[in-house]
Scaffold this motif. Structure first.
Motif, PDB file in Angstrom:
ATOM      1  N   PHE A   1      17.224  47.838  40.965  1.00  0.00           N
ATOM      2  CA  PHE A   1      17.639  49.158  40.467  1.00  0.00           C
ATOM      3  C   PHE A   1      19.153  49.283  40.255  1.00  0.00           C
ATOM      4  N   VAL A   2      19.872  48.158  40.238  1.00  0.00           N
ATOM      5  CA  VAL A   2      21.327  48.209  40.014  1.00  0.00           C
ATOM      6  C   VAL A   2      21.673  47.319  38.824  1.00  0.00           C
ATOM      7  N   ILE A   3      22.049  47.949  37.702  1.00  0.00           N
ATOM      8  CA  ILE A   3      22.361  47.201  36.479  1.00  0.00           C
ATOM      9  C   ILE A   3      23.838  46.811  36.431  1.00  0.00           C
ATOM     10  N   ASP A   4      24.651  47.438  37.277  1.00  0.00           N
ATOM     11  CA  ASP A   4      26.096  47.157  37.267  1.00  0.00           C
ATOM     12  C   ASP A   4      26.594  46.915  38.686  1.00  0.00           C
ATOM     13  N   GLY A   5      26.137  45.798  39.262  1.00  0.00           N
ATOM     14  CA  GLY A   5      26.490  45.447  40.633  1.00  0.00           C
ATOM     15  C   GLY A   5      27.984  45.210  40.809  1.00  0.00           C
ATOM     16  N   ASN A   6      28.430  45.135  42.069  1.00  0.00           N
ATOM     17  CA  ASN A   6      29.861  45.071  42.388  1.00  0.00           C
ATOM     18  C   ASN A   6      30.521  43.748  42.043  1.00  0.00           C
ATOM     19  N   LYS A   7      29.754  42.664  42.037  1.00  0.00           N
ATOM     20  CA  LYS A   7      30.347  41.375  41.658  1.00  0.00           C
ATOM     21  C   LYS A   7      30.425  41.330  40.126  1.00  0.00           C
ATOM     22  N   VAL A   8      31.630  41.124  39.612  1.00  0.00           N
ATOM     23  CA  VAL A   8      31.880  41.292  38.175  1.00  0.00           C
ATOM     24  C   VAL A   8      32.662  40.099  37.621  1.00  0.00           C
ATOM     25  N   ILE A   9      32.337  39.735  36.373  1.00  0.00           N
ATOM     26  CA  ILE A   9      33.141  38.748  35.644  1.00  0.00           C
ATOM     27  C   ILE A   9      33.816  39.490  34.492  1.00  0.00           C
ATOM     28  N   LEU A  10      35.141  39.431  34.442  1.00  0.00           N
ATOM     29  CA  LEU A  10      35.882  40.058  33.341  1.00  0.00           C
ATOM     30  C   LEU A  10      35.795  39.198  32.086  1.00  0.00           C
TER      31      LEU A  10
END
Length: 388
Positions: free
Chosen positions: A192-201
């Motif tokens: 249910f999380v499409i924008d999790g905290n681990k991110v690649i710029l």
């Protein structure tokens, strides 16, 4: 947190075969939906009609799954179908009254998502409305996105860092004399999380900073690559074009307008977590009510962004499961034949990245397992693009 909650938390990643099955089921549906949408992209076709068909297919196929289980399982559209053309970068999913149509030689970017029980599979693909091989700068920008996606697939693996990926995809785009588009984020996916905290710029610059993170086994990522023949600095031209929103679950505000309260109540019931299209709401009330909801941060808008007229933009997005035996790309679509004007044949760094396998070698020898059907496909696509 109780033992039960801890156990529940542990069961919701890829260590659970049931979770892997749900991710792959969502991927199978969204891959088929993408195939359908590509087949509908013809001259004079109305964009809104194609978006509706994509969403309807996902709803129907997802709705047929897990019908006879005791616990009601949420399933359906995880990201509404978007069709962004030529210099439009993303998120174009117009309202029912919109008359925009596709034309011959349009570069069409299709973006969509499906979820089963909150386990999300997203995909984006670029298709040119023409017969025969794609040539010229259109071929370059698509090859740049595809090759960058192939390199990212090989670098998003346990032990590697998000910075490694950001730097590599920019080098790939530059090899095709293209730019990676700013502001595009690749996110970790969770239930249910499409924008999790681990991110690649997509690009590092002073305005956008994210934490350095290392990828870990049993994580899932949506890898999002957008390339442009222009500057890669897209702009919002018209807020009225924005139709996709997501409920900001951590925000509260007492709305003043009756129309806003009506719409927000409808959103909270129908779309409590996943992004949705304003097409799904009562159109007249929606436009009025959505403004107040956005102004008070109750909804997160997904704006329609544009490069300059004449610029060409390509988009490739895929979902990857970081399994113990290696990276498993579960969403994709075959590319059209293309003849880019640039080549990466002389670029040893990019060729070395592409030569990396996506499967983990087990220690201690032993017999080599036969690859699953489809494992070699992405290598072939990358080499095809590279040598075209």
């Amino acid at each position: 947190m109780s033992d039960d909650e801890t156990r529940e938390e542990k069961e919701l990643d890829l260590t659970s075969p049931d979770v892997v099955t749900k991710y792959k089921s969502a991927a199978e549906i969204v891959n088929k939906a993408l195939q359908l949408v590509v087949s509908e992209c013809k001259p004079k076709a109305k964009i809104v009609d194609i978006c509706e068909k994509g969403d309807a297919f996902i709803r129907e196929q997802a709705g047929n799954m897990y019908k006879n289980v005791k616990r009601r399982i949420e399933r359906g559209v995880a990201f509404p179908t978007c069709i962004s053309v030529n210099n439009t970068v993303c998120h174009f999913s117009p309202l029912g009254s919109d008359e925009t149509t596709l034309e011959e030689n349009d570069i069409v970017k299709i973006d969509m998502g499906c979820h089963i029980d909150g386990f999300i599979a997203v995909v984006a693909h670029t298709h040119v409305i023409q017969e025969g091989a794609v040539t010229g700068r259109a071929a370059d920008v698509i090859a740049a996105a595809n090759t960058a996606a192939e390199v990212a697939l090989r670098l998003v693996r346990p032990g590697k860092n998000n910075k490694d990926v950001t730097e590599a995809i920019q080098k790939v785009a530059a090899a095709y004399d293209c730019k990676i588009v700013e502001g595009v984020l690749s996110h970790q996916l969770k239930q249910f999380v499409i924008d999790g905290n681990k991110v690649i710029l997509s690009i590092t610059n002073p305005e956008t900073r994210v934490d350095d993170v290392e990828f870990e086994e049993n994580e899932v990522y949506a890898i999002d690559i957008v390339t442009s023949t222009g500057e890669g600095k897209p702009k919002l031209l018209d807020e009225k074009q924005t139709t996709i929103y997501k409920r900001a679950v951590d925000k509260n505000y007492h709305l003043k307008m009756k129309a806003s309260r009506f719409i927000f109540s409808e959103i909270s019931q129908k779309f409590p977590i996943m992004p949705f299209s304003a097409r799904a709401l009562e159109e007249k009330r929606a436009r009025l009510g959505l403004v107040e909801c956005v102004n008070h941060d109750l909804l997160q808008p997904y704006p329609v962004l544009h490069e300059k007229p004449g610029d060409l933009v390509a988009h490739i997005k895929f979902t990857v499961l970081l399994m113990p035996n290696g990276s498993d790309r579960i969403t994709s679509h075959p590319l059209q034949q293309s003849q880019p004007t640039k080549t990466i044949d002389d670029n040893s760094e990019i060729k070395a990245w592409l030569a990396m396998g996506t499967k983990t070698k087990k220690k201690g020898g032993g017999k080599k397992k036969k690859g699953k059907k489809g494992d070699g496909r992405n290598d072939a696509e990358a080499m095809d693009t590279a040598s075209a």
